[in-house]
Scaffold this motif. Structure first.
Motif: not given
Length: 228
Positions: A56-62, A74-80, A86-89
């Motif tokens: 979905q965000f090919s121009d970002y590092e994930v 369990p929780l997953f947190a991702y940063t792009i 940078s944006y985290s969710c």
């Protein structure tokens, strides 16, 4: 008569008898194996969701991380990241599984949270967690509860919206919202304050599930009125 378990394997009574016959060492080894299998399944879901975000965000590092909430699992947190921004969710594993199994485009659903973050600020890291009960109380009293109340009321400006704190015998303190004008059927919805706090710490809007629930109640009430 024995009852088959959900997987259709051994009957429950047979499993219990077998478990009783295991030595402590064998039981510990079985529990360790089950935990390892569970961890592998969690990691597989984590990597799958990560790959979806990369598409979905090919121009970002994930990148991401896995956490464990004592109540919600369990929780997953991702940063792009892109350049200096940078944006985290974060997401609950249960909601990811439900979304990927039921929505036509789960990638669009996941990416929508990051799109909102990108539009709102140059940087949106995960909020700092409260370091004490007093800090948690202040966060709830001064931001989360007022924000939720304002959001649900602004979403239904022509309706009187009930918003109040209640004590649930199992979930503890909850925020309850509803429509006093609806006299028949379900007219309220409540979520634990702990859940709303966790949403906030995942960089999610804690008011969203309350608003969605009110829309569902409102829609069901309208359908019922049309039938009568």
């Amino acid at each position: 008569m024995t009852t088959p378990n959900e997987s259709g394997d051994q009957p429950i009574e047979a499993q219990a008898t077998e478990q009783e016959q295991l030595s402590p060492e064998e039981q510990a080894a079985r529990e360790q194996q089950e935990q390892q299998q569970q961890n592998e399944l969690i990691f597989a879901w984590y990597k799958h969701a990560e790959q979806v975000l990369k598409e979905q965000f090919s121009d970002y590092e994930v990148e991401g991380q896995v956490g464990q909430h004592p109540v919600f699992g369990p929780l997953f947190a991702y940063t792009i990241r892109q350049n200096d921004n940078s944006y985290s969710c974060g997401f609950f594993l249960n909601e990811l599984v439900h979304t990927f199994q039921n929505k036509e485009n789960p990638g669009l659903w996941m990416s929508s949270f990051f799109v909102d973050l990108i539009r709102s600020s140059d940087n949106r890291p995960l909020p700092a967690a409260p370091q004490s009960e007093e800090e948690a109380k202040q966060l709830l009293d001064n931001y989360i509860v007022p924000h939720c109340a304002e959001s649900v009321r602004s979403e239904f400006p022509e309706e009187q919206i009930y918003v109040d704190l209640e004590m649930h015998p199992e979930a503890g303190p909850v925020l309850e919202v509803g429509f006093p004008s609806i006299k028949e059927g379900n007219n309220t919805f409540a979520l634990p304050l702990q859940f709303l706090m966790t949403l906030h710490l995942l960089n999610r809007d804690p008011a969203d599930p309350l608003v969605q629930a009110l829309y569902k109640i409102h829609e069901e009430h309208q359908q019922q009125a049309e039938r009568t």
